[in-house]
Design an enzyme around this catalytic site. Sequence first.
Site: not given
Length: 379
Positions: A47-49, A69-70, A99, A102, A105, A113, A117, A177, A372
């Site tokens: 992903c770009h992130t 992360h994906e 979680c 909270c 949530c 969250c 987060r 994501c 992707r």
Amino acid sequence: MSTAGHFIRCLAAVAWEAGKPLVMEEVEVAPPQKHEVRIKVHFTSLCHTDVCFWEAKGQTPLFPRIFGHEAGGVVESVGEGVTDLQSGDHVLTIFTGECGNCRHCHSEESNMCDLLRINTERGGMIHDGESRFSSNGKPIHHFLGTSTFSEFTVVHSGQVAKINPEAPLDKVCIVSCGLSTGLGATLNVAKPKRGQSVAIFGLGAVGLAAAEGARISGAGRIIGVDLNPNRFEEAKKFGVTDFVNPREHDKPVQQVIIEMTDGGVDRSVECTGSVQVMIQAFECVHEGWGVAVLVGVPRQDDAFRTHPMNFLNERTLKGSFFGNYKPKTDIPGVVEKYMNKELDLDKFITHAVPFSKINEAFDYMSKGECIRCVIDMGA
Ligand code: NAD
Ligand code: ZN
């Protein structure tokens, strides 16, 4: 022999320096601690992130680090206190968590969250601030609590969505994501009615996912706006019916769209991160009922400027984080949409590489060649 409770040695793609190719090497992955799970990653996508933080332009550099992360994988073992997941479960890792305890949530309306987060600065696990990865005894930082560019990773259980074990992980890993962010912005926030018009600003992965949401909603007209004319051909596959390239017009884009649609679109979704585009996306929706949704991440010093009359005339402006999906509660349902053929994921996957060639995925993404690229951890 069970690996639970033991260190696992496996291959990971480690980023040692900003912008330098990732290095494939053996790392040690510690057993999961309290509220954590260890996952065997089967497929991960870029992903770009990941690219942004690997380049570390404008971000605090944190190296060495394992990005990614994906991802889709299978739980290998669980740490103390994990009751909702067990070894063998098929899961997606999510960059932001749930979680369950909270205020966010507990609210039906929020997915932001307090505990889990998104946090791009954190390089260790929440439980003790330590890393579960090491290379020759030297700790390696985590990324987004997921670090999926490793054959095994340790993730907080609140960032793990348990999915249908029949779902093909090489496809549904992209639900982690960008896909959900765009899809949810349309389905959960813009909520177009059947036959309505939707303008999508920015036809990257997130914008095309927003377009997919418009298609699923039965939108009558989907107007794609992008400066890059190469995006338009691709966007047709995503149900985009009309194209606007702002560079081809000498009047403001909002004016162009208002004229095309007899007063404005019913819904718009902004997926560029440009504050100017955010203003255009808001001002092009129809008076009386139009809803604009902001998804792009702006620059720190940006300010949104529009005449208040635009609100008084009954236009609505909203923003969305991760498509308003709660990671654990809602993401399994997005996978089900794919399983029952309501959602088409295949058209998003333009490239695939074996793990050993992960640096090629960075090249495709940097050149803007792919939507992707899925990385096969077993190849
Ligand atoms: P991308 O770079 O692939 O796509 C952006 C597209 O916007 C490109 O095609 C580009 O040509 C186009 N664009 C740029 N400036 C434009 C302009 N002035 N007018 C028209 N088009 C323009 O990015 P992406 O991966 O699809 O992500 C889109 C945005 O979503 C980013 O800002 C990203 O940070 C953000 N994002 C937000 C969330 C969230 O939860 N809110 C999550 C993930 C990503
Ligand atoms: Zn929470």
